[in-house]
Design a protein around this motif. Structure first.
Motif, PDB file in Angstrom:
ATOM      1  N   THR A   1       9.197  11.025  32.825  1.00 23.17           N
ATOM      2  CA  THR A   1       9.487  11.663  34.105  1.00 23.17           C
ATOM      3  C   THR A   1      10.858  11.183  34.557  1.00 23.17           C
ATOM      4  O   THR A   1      11.317  10.113  34.163  1.00 23.17           O
ATOM      5  N   PHE A   2      11.480  11.993  35.366  1.00 28.60           N
ATOM      6  CA  PHE A   2      12.770  11.586  35.925  1.00 28.60           C
ATOM      7  C   PHE A   2      12.713  11.786  37.433  1.00 28.60           C
ATOM      8  O   PHE A   2      12.294  12.828  37.919  1.00 28.60           O
ATOM      9  N   ASP A   3      13.106  10.755  38.132  1.00 23.76           N
ATOM     10  CA  ASP A   3      13.201  10.841  39.590  1.00 23.76           C
ATOM     11  C   ASP A   3      14.634  10.452  39.946  1.00 23.76           C
ATOM     12  O   ASP A   3      15.047   9.324  39.695  1.00 23.76           O
ATOM     13  N   PRO A   4      15.410  11.369  40.462  1.00 20.31           N
ATOM     14  CA  PRO A   4      16.823  11.049  40.680  1.00 20.31           C
ATOM     15  C   PRO A   4      17.007   9.999  41.775  1.00 20.31           C
ATOM     16  O   PRO A   4      16.179   9.895  42.677  1.00 20.31           O
ATOM     17  N   ASP A   5      18.084   9.253  41.686  1.00 16.71           N
ATOM     18  CA  ASP A   5      18.420   8.289  42.740  1.00 16.71           C
ATOM     19  C   ASP A   5      19.039   9.001  43.920  1.00 16.71           C
ATOM     20  O   ASP A   5      19.072   8.504  45.038  1.00 16.71           O
ATOM     21  N   ASN A   6      19.617  10.148  43.647  1.00 18.26           N
ATOM     22  CA  ASN A   6      20.365  10.830  44.699  1.00 18.26           C
ATOM     23  C   ASN A   6      20.325  12.329  44.412  1.00 18.26           C
ATOM     24  O   ASN A   6      20.001  12.755  43.299  1.00 18.26           O
ATOM     25  N   PHE A   7      20.670  13.091  45.411  1.00 17.74           N
ATOM     26  CA  PHE A   7      20.886  14.513  45.207  1.00 17.74           C
ATOM     27  C   PHE A   7      22.173  14.688  44.397  1.00 17.74           C
ATOM     28  O   PHE A   7      22.915  13.734  44.165  1.00 17.74           O
ATOM     29  N   SER A   8      22.438  15.938  44.013  1.00 20.03           N
ATOM     30  CA  SER A   8      23.764  16.221  43.468  1.00 20.03           C
ATOM     31  C   SER A   8      24.437  17.174  44.455  1.00 20.03           C
ATOM     32  O   SER A   8      23.757  17.839  45.238  1.00 20.03           O
ATOM     33  N   PHE A   9      25.748  17.240  44.399  1.00 23.08           N
ATOM     34  CA  PHE A   9      26.482  17.976  45.428  1.00 23.08           C
ATOM     35  C   PHE A   9      27.502  18.947  44.840  1.00 23.08           C
ATOM     36  O   PHE A   9      28.693  18.655  44.780  1.00 23.08           O
ATOM     37  N   PRO A  10      27.035  20.108  44.407  1.00 21.10           N
ATOM     38  CA  PRO A  10      27.981  21.137  43.973  1.00 21.10           C
ATOM     39  C   PRO A  10      28.848  21.553  45.161  1.00 21.10           C
ATOM     40  O   PRO A  10      28.435  21.390  46.314  1.00 21.10           O
ATOM     41  N   HIS A  11      29.995  22.071  44.871  1.00 22.11           N
ATOM     42  CA  HIS A  11      30.831  22.536  45.977  1.00 22.11           C
ATOM     43  C   HIS A  11      31.689  23.676  45.491  1.00 22.11           C
ATOM     44  O   HIS A  11      31.663  24.034  44.302  1.00 22.11           O
ATOM     45  N   GLY A  12      32.467  24.227  46.390  1.00 17.45           N
ATOM     46  CA  GLY A  12      33.345  25.310  45.967  1.00 17.45           C
ATOM     47  C   GLY A  12      34.052  25.944  47.140  1.00 17.45           C
ATOM     48  O   GLY A  12      33.815  25.604  48.300  1.00 17.45           O
ATOM     49  N   THR A  13      34.958  26.841  46.796  1.00 17.72           N
ATOM     50  CA  THR A  13      35.673  27.597  47.813  1.00 17.72           C
ATOM     51  C   THR A  13      35.553  29.076  47.490  1.00 17.72           C
ATOM     52  O   THR A  13      35.813  29.495  46.362  1.00 17.72           O
ATOM     53  N   HIS A  14      35.121  29.812  48.483  1.00 22.34           N
ATOM     54  CA  HIS A  14      34.961  31.255  48.327  1.00 22.34           C
ATOM     55  C   HIS A  14      35.926  31.961  49.275  1.00 22.34           C
ATOM     56  O   HIS A  14      36.079  31.555  50.421  1.00 22.34           O
ATOM     57  N   LEU A  15      36.557  32.995  48.762  1.00 17.10           N
ATOM     58  CA  LEU A  15      37.497  33.762  49.577  1.00 17.10           C
ATOM     59  C   LEU A  15      37.136  35.238  49.505  1.00 17.10           C
ATOM     60  O   LEU A  15      36.864  35.764  48.418  1.00 17.10           O
ATOM     61  N   CYS A  16      37.143  35.860  50.661  1.00 16.79           N
ATOM     62  CA  CYS A  16      36.734  37.259  50.713  1.00 16.79           C
ATOM     63  C   CYS A  16      37.750  38.055  51.532  1.00 16.79           C
ATOM     64  O   CYS A  16      38.183  37.606  52.592  1.00 16.79           O
ATOM     65  N   ALA A  17      38.142  39.194  51.014  1.00 16.87           N
ATOM     66  CA  ALA A  17      38.981  40.109  51.793  1.00 16.87           C
ATOM     67  C   ALA A  17      38.165  41.367  52.067  1.00 16.87           C
ATOM     68  O   ALA A  17      37.583  41.938  51.138  1.00 16.87           O
ATOM     69  N   VAL A  18      38.111  41.753  53.330  1.00 11.68           N
ATOM     70  CA  VAL A  18      37.386  42.983  53.668  1.00 11.68           C
ATOM     71  C   VAL A  18      38.331  43.966  54.329  1.00 11.68           C
ATOM     72  O   VAL A  18      39.320  43.582  54.962  1.00 11.68           O
ATOM     73  N   GLU A  19      38.008  45.233  54.147  1.00 11.14           N
ATOM     74  CA  GLU A  19      38.691  46.272  54.886  1.00 11.14           C
ATOM     75  C   GLU A  19      37.706  46.840  55.889  1.00 11.14           C
ATOM     76  O   GLU A  19      36.594  47.217  55.532  1.00 11.14           O
ATOM     77  N   VAL A  20      38.100  46.829  57.146  1.00 14.52           N
ATOM     78  CA  VAL A  20      37.224  47.329  58.197  1.00 14.52           C
ATOM     79  C   VAL A  20      37.826  48.606  58.756  1.00 14.52           C
ATOM     80  O   VAL A  20      38.971  48.607  59.235  1.00 14.52           O
ATOM     81  N   ASP A  21      37.054  49.670  58.678  1.00 16.30           N
ATOM     82  CA  ASP A  21      37.494  50.925  59.277  1.00 16.30           C
ATOM     83  C   ASP A  21      37.214  50.833  60.775  1.00 16.30           C
ATOM     84  O   ASP A  21      36.051  50.808  61.198  1.00 16.30           O
ATOM     85  N   THR A  22      38.258  50.773  61.556  1.00 18.36           N
ATOM     86  CA  THR A  22      38.064  50.516  62.989  1.00 18.36           C
ATOM     87  C   THR A  22      37.503  51.732  63.722  1.00 18.36           C
ATOM     88  O   THR A  22      37.039  51.614  64.844  1.00 18.36           O
ATOM     89  N   GLU A  23      37.528  52.882  63.080  1.00 16.56           N
ATOM     90  CA  GLU A  23      36.940  54.064  63.719  1.00 16.56           C
ATOM     91  C   GLU A  23      35.447  54.188  63.463  1.00 16.56           C
ATOM     92  O   GLU A  23      34.719  54.768  64.252  1.00 16.56           O
ATOM     93  N   THR A  24      34.995  53.654  62.342  1.00 11.93           N
ATOM     94  CA  THR A  24      33.565  53.773  62.016  1.00 11.93           C
ATOM     95  C   THR A  24      32.845  52.425  61.991  1.00 11.93           C
ATOM     96  O   THR A  24      31.625  52.378  62.013  1.00 11.93           O
ATOM     97  N   GLY A  25      33.601  51.342  61.942  1.00 14.44           N
ATOM     98  CA  GLY A  25      32.978  50.021  61.836  1.00 14.44           C
ATOM     99  C   GLY A  25      32.527  49.679  60.421  1.00 14.44           C
ATOM    100  O   GLY A  25      31.935  48.635  60.183  1.00 14.44           O
ATOM    101  N   PHE A  26      32.838  50.560  59.480  1.00 15.95           N
ATOM    102  CA  PHE A  26      32.380  50.332  58.115  1.00 15.95           C
ATOM    103  C   PHE A  26      33.177  49.216  57.441  1.00 15.95           C
ATOM    104  O   PHE A  26      34.408  49.185  57.502  1.00 15.95           O
TER     105      PHE A  26
END
Ligand code: FES
Ligand code: FES
Lengths: 811, 163
Positions: free
Chosen positions: A630-655
């Motif tokens: 069996t394995f019982d970890p001493d600690n959690f692990s901590f993945p990480h990252g950076t996400h970037l998103c570009a959106v286009e918003v139609d200001t007439e429809t809100g889409f």
């Protein structure tokens, strides 16, 4: 046996699992049958809160093909109360949770009777013949109203709708400063109330359970993530002796936390099968699934972020209301508590206070859903960081950089007392910015604003970490969770040299069979194809804590590695004996023991055969080449990252249209890059869906109005963009493999990235918040100066915490 | 009613209730395991099969409507142990995780490639709009369909099928 020159770990191995899945040779629970099988159908309450004054099942009993009909009262003694394994406080209030309602229903969709018939269609037909009289009770739907004085009660006998109140205060815990002081001293305060809408896990395979009580043991096949926990809990709930139960999770079509449960239907199936002495099967319809399988998220987050004018964050205060729904299911109360440790995310601000009130309402119970607690927390802090950047006129990434833990500051103990082992936020962010073309997109955004383009561009960022690998058992103990977080594995080297790996981690699409084979092939020096991975059956894999919380690789595969080490140790002893040398003289590599400095060697396969023959073993060595660990970890692990998103918003429809999505995740050492990439994609889809599409909506009577896949908008291929993904690799130091976990990363990181982008696109119209999902209606309303919570949330819109002004504001 | 349906090359004659859906006929009477049910509103596409060469959601067709028809399910695609190029492409591109949506996705993909042998990303996404997948985020599915399109091209030197 030849030594594999190229290691398997890290290789883009195509999956072993696919062979059966792409040809339709699958063992979904609903594909299975046993002789004499009967079928179950459940009658569900159409009302959210009512006394059951009478149930008449006489006519249904006489319908064609019907064998029996049971009400909650008929099964009252045998069905027990459904378990909750997480009393987060000593005084937590928990109602009795019968599998079939006995005298009262507390949410629409709660089961009140079950029909047993020869065929599935006959069972469903007979439901119509059952007459139930309900006496309506006041319906409690809004969390804020539910905790106000004089509120109507979901469970009158509890005397309150508050299940528990849980607090973490860094000053009290000795892990940081006093947040009230930080707020008093702040030069800038960002105050917001965010709502985490209710979501539905919506795994594609509907839940299904088949119980066969006709053998010596009763066998339960279930579309579950947790066969081991289920066996124990079914035993405890129904009084069936544990050793008389075998639980099998065959092929399981997705879970996302939604199948991390002991369901009423599993309990009833077991009780009914036992009572009739006949095998029974139940498979839910999609509508039943959306209504009665547990929901996720559903929090109101009242937040205060304290900072200095120079952008340094000095403290965060969080007050949560978390909707439990009508009952506490397996880990319901603990979901917000997992989030408590993630609100500080990757930042090193010194003062933090988190307080959470768990609230009962007349809705489907909530429980784990992909990320469980951590997406909610990450969303809040990442939205607040953007609001702070806007207030200070700073670039949001640069502001984050100012506040995050630097690469050379690891290991770092956070304000919550967690020790983050490793991380390199700079590297992931730099790579993501580069892939994204950040500066060019910012320039285009300025240009579009200046020219008053109808379609505006928004850029959103989210930098995140999460605690993966649930969990160190002692930490779970300190949080009052009812079980540990270890995992079990066994390895058996068969006489022919083929290897069986048994894992307690139970897969439902994650590719364990492939990844575990890669790890064992490297470790034992056997071909990938010679490894068979057994899982999801309490008979072949007797111990385990199953699959959730991105723990499979970080905990489960580590147990496999430990078992492999023991096998090698034993084989070494035997090899030394047959080769008449000292154990220390043997080197093991590429599946062979070689006497140091000589050509003399023997393979692991030879040892396996020698062990089987058992003609000449060292004294005291048993004739087997297998081991478990069996394995019982001493600690959690901590993945990480950076996400970037570009959106286009139609200001007439809100889409909102996603123009570009880039993410760079650091999940430590990668065992199989294609599996990792696939997990990221799937996670992103679910996170984006929270940002833009999905929401479980109830009307004022408590009816789920998003009760089919036509109303609950699980995105299709057209709704989602192409994702540009990449990785950095900072190995975890909390486990030998250096792995961190990946299943939840995409979901956690993407929701705030998208919403930040949407708000960024229209901020110059005075918008500083838009309620999720950012539907065209909500976006349009926000642009046009309306309340940001418009667009279908009904009576519980915005769910503010009383006095807080959701329009935000800066002190 | 008595109906005769040829499924994956074998002809079956059975008595069915008029209300029985084709998907249930395939699963319960004929014993097919690959065609699955994911919803009750014809939204998910998990039950997609080919009926006389056209993809249909078999939960929206009555079994009696298939009388005399030719049905192909996921189980009838591989020939002599060689996978159909679309099946192979799903494997090669990691276009499945839990695999529940996969038979329906593959059947739909084959149909869409019959209509457009060289679809761009947008065309594939639109062609799969009626099939939901909760695991993959679709990207690898789109890639698999485009990969299969390349391999299916006449004169393509890419090997198709086979493991
Ligand atoms: S089962 Fe046919 S579309 Fe969902
Ligand atoms: S692979 Fe799981 S639903 Fe598509």
């Amino acid at each position: 046996m030849t030594a594999t020159a190229e290691p398997e770990v890290g290789k883009a191995r195509l999956r072993k699992e696919d062979a059966r899945l792409i040809t339709g040779r699958t063992r979904w629970t609903d594909n299975l049958s046993v002789p004499g099988l009967l079928h179950l159908a459940f009658l569900r309450s159409p009302v959210a809160h009512a006394k059951i004054t009478s149930i008449d099942v006489e006519e249904a009993r006489h319908r064609p093909g019907v064998i029996a009909v049971f009400t909650g009262r008929d099964l009252a003694e045998a069905q027990g109360s459904l378990p909750c394994a997480w009393p987060i406080t000593a005084d937590q209030k928990a109602p009795t949770a019968p599998s079939l309602a006995v005298d009262q229903v507390n949410f629409a969709g709660e089961a009140v009777a079950v029909v047993v018939a020869r065929g599935n269609a006959e069972a469903h037909d007979a439901l119509e013949a059952i007459e139930v009289e309900y006496e309506d009770l006041p319906v409690v739907l809004d969390m804020t109203a539910a905790v106000a004085d004089g509120a109507d009660l979901v469970h009158a006998d509890l005397g309150t709708n508050k299940s528990a109140h849980w607090v973490f205060d860094s000053a009290e815990a000795g892990t940081g400063g006093d947040v009230e002081q930080a707020i008093a001293d702040a030069e800038v305060l960002i105050e917001r109330t965010y709502r985490q809408q209710r979501l539905i896990p919506a795994f594609m395979e509907p839940r299904s359970v088949l119980v066969d009580p006709t053998g010596e043991q009763t066998t339960v096949w279930s579309a579950t993530q947790i066969p081991h926990i289920l066996r124990l809990m079914l035993a405890l709930t129904t009084g069936t002796p544990e050793h008389k139960l075998r639980v099998i999770a065959p092929d399981v079509g997705g879970g996302f936390g939604g199948k991390l449960q002991v369901t009423p239907e599993e309990v009833v199936s077991l009780v009914v099968a036992t009572r009739l002495g006949k095998p029974v099967k139940w498979t839910e319809t999609r509508s039943e699934s959306l209504l009665s399988a547990h929901h996720g998220r559903d929090q109101v987050q009242k937040l205060t972020l304290a900072a200095r004018r120079d952008g340094t964050v000095t403290g965060l205060k969080v007050d949560l209301l978390a909707d439990m729904g009508a009952y506490l299911r397996l880990v319901t109360p603990g979901v917000p508590i997992l989030g408590a440790f993630m609100f500080n995310a990757i930042y090193k601000f010194p003062a933090y206070r988190f307080a959470c009130t768990n609230v009962f309402t007349n809705k489907t119970p909530t429980d784990a859903y992909r990320g469980a607690g951590r997406p909610e927390a990450t969303f809040a802090i990442e939205r607040l960081m953007d609001e702070l950047a806007a207030e200070l006129g700073r670039d949001p990434i640069e502001l984050r950089e100012q506040n995050w833990i630097k690469h050379d500051e690891f290991p770092f103990t956070t304000v919550c007392g967690l020790e983050y082992d490793t991380g390199n936020y700079e590297a992931a962010t730099a790579k993501a910015k580069e892939m994204f073309g950040y500066d060019a997109l910012r320039a285009e955004q300025r240009e579009r604003r200046e020219r008053g383009d109808v379609v505006q561009l928004g850029i959103g960022t989210s930098t995140f970490t999460e605690m993966c690998g649930l969990a160190p058992s002692r930490v779970l103990g300190s949080l009052s969770y009812g079980a540990g977080g270890w995992e079990h594995a066994a390895i058996r080297v068969l006489p022919s040299g083929k290897v069986e790996v048994v894992t307690g981690s139970s897969a439902h699409g994650q590719g364990h069979e492939t990844a575990w084979s890669q790890i064992v092939a490297d470790q034992l020096g056997v071909p990938f194809e010679d490894v068979e991975v057994l899982h999801g059956d309490t008979q072949s894999s007797p111990k385990g804590l199953d699959t959730y919380g991105s723990r499979s690789l970080t905990v489960g595969a580590m147990a496999v590695l430990k078992a492999g080490e023991k096998v090698i140790r034993k084989a070494r002893r035997i090899a030394a004996h047959t080769m008449e040398c000292a154990e220390d003289d043997l080197e093991f590599s590429g599946g062979k023991f070689t006497v140091k400095g000589t050509e003399r060697s023997t393979g692991l396969t030879d040892v396996a055969l020698a062990v089987f023959a058992a003609h000449d073993l060292p004294d005291g060595v048993e004739p087997s080449l297998d081991s478990e660990a069996t394995f019982d970890p001493d600690n959690f692990s901590f993945p990480h990252g950076t996400h970037l998103c570009a959106v286009e918003v139609d200001t007439e429809t809100g889409f909102v249209k996603i123009r570009k999505y880039v993410c760079v995740d650091d999940v430590g050492v990668v065992v199989n890059p294609i599996i990792v990439e696939g997990q990221v994609h799937g996670g992103l889809a679910q996170g984006l869906a929270q940002a833009l599409y999905e929401e479980a909506v109830h009307d004022e009577s408590g009816t789920l109005t998003t009760g089919t896949l036509a109303d609950y908008l699980v995105p299709s291929a057209v709704d989602l963009p192409h994702f540009d993904t990449d990785r950095t690799e900072t190995p975890s130091t909390t486990n030998q493999l250096g792995v961190k976990g990946v299943g939840e990363a995409g979901t956690i990181a993407s929701t705030p990235a998208v919403v930040n982008a949407v708000v960024d696109a229209v901020r110059h119209y005075g918008v500083n918040d838009i309620q999720m999902p950012c539907t065209p209606m909500r976006v349009w309303t926000a642009i046009n100066g309306g309340p940001t919570d418009a667009g279908g949330l009904g009576g519980e819109a915005g769910g503010g915490l009383g006095s807080i002004d959701t329009s935000g504001g800066v002190a | 009613m008595r109906i005769t349906v040829t499924v994956d090359g074998t002809t079956y004659t059975d008595e069915v209730e008029p209300r029985k859906l084709l998907v249930h006929h395939l699963r319960e009477t004929i014993g097919k395991t690959g065609t699955v049910v994911g919803c009750d509103t014809s939204n998910c596409g998990s039950c997609t099969v080919h009926l006389n060469g056209q993809s249909v959601k078999s939960c929206s067709v009555l079994a009696v409507q298939a009388d005399g028809a030719e049905v192909t399910t996921i189980e009838g695609l591989a020939r002599d142990g060689v996978l159909h190029p679309v099946q192979q492409a799903f494997h090669d591109n990691h276009a499945l995780q839990c695999g529940f949506c996969t038979p329906g996705m593959i059947m739909q993909s084959i149909d869409l490639l019959a209509d457009d042998p060289d679809p761009d990303e947008d065309t594939v996404r639109h062609g799969l709009e009626g099939n939901l997948c909760r695991c993959t985020g679709y990207q690898n599915i789109v890639r698999a369909v485009q990969d299969a399109a390349q391999k299916l091209k006449p004169g393509s030197h890419q090997p198709v099928g086979g493991q």
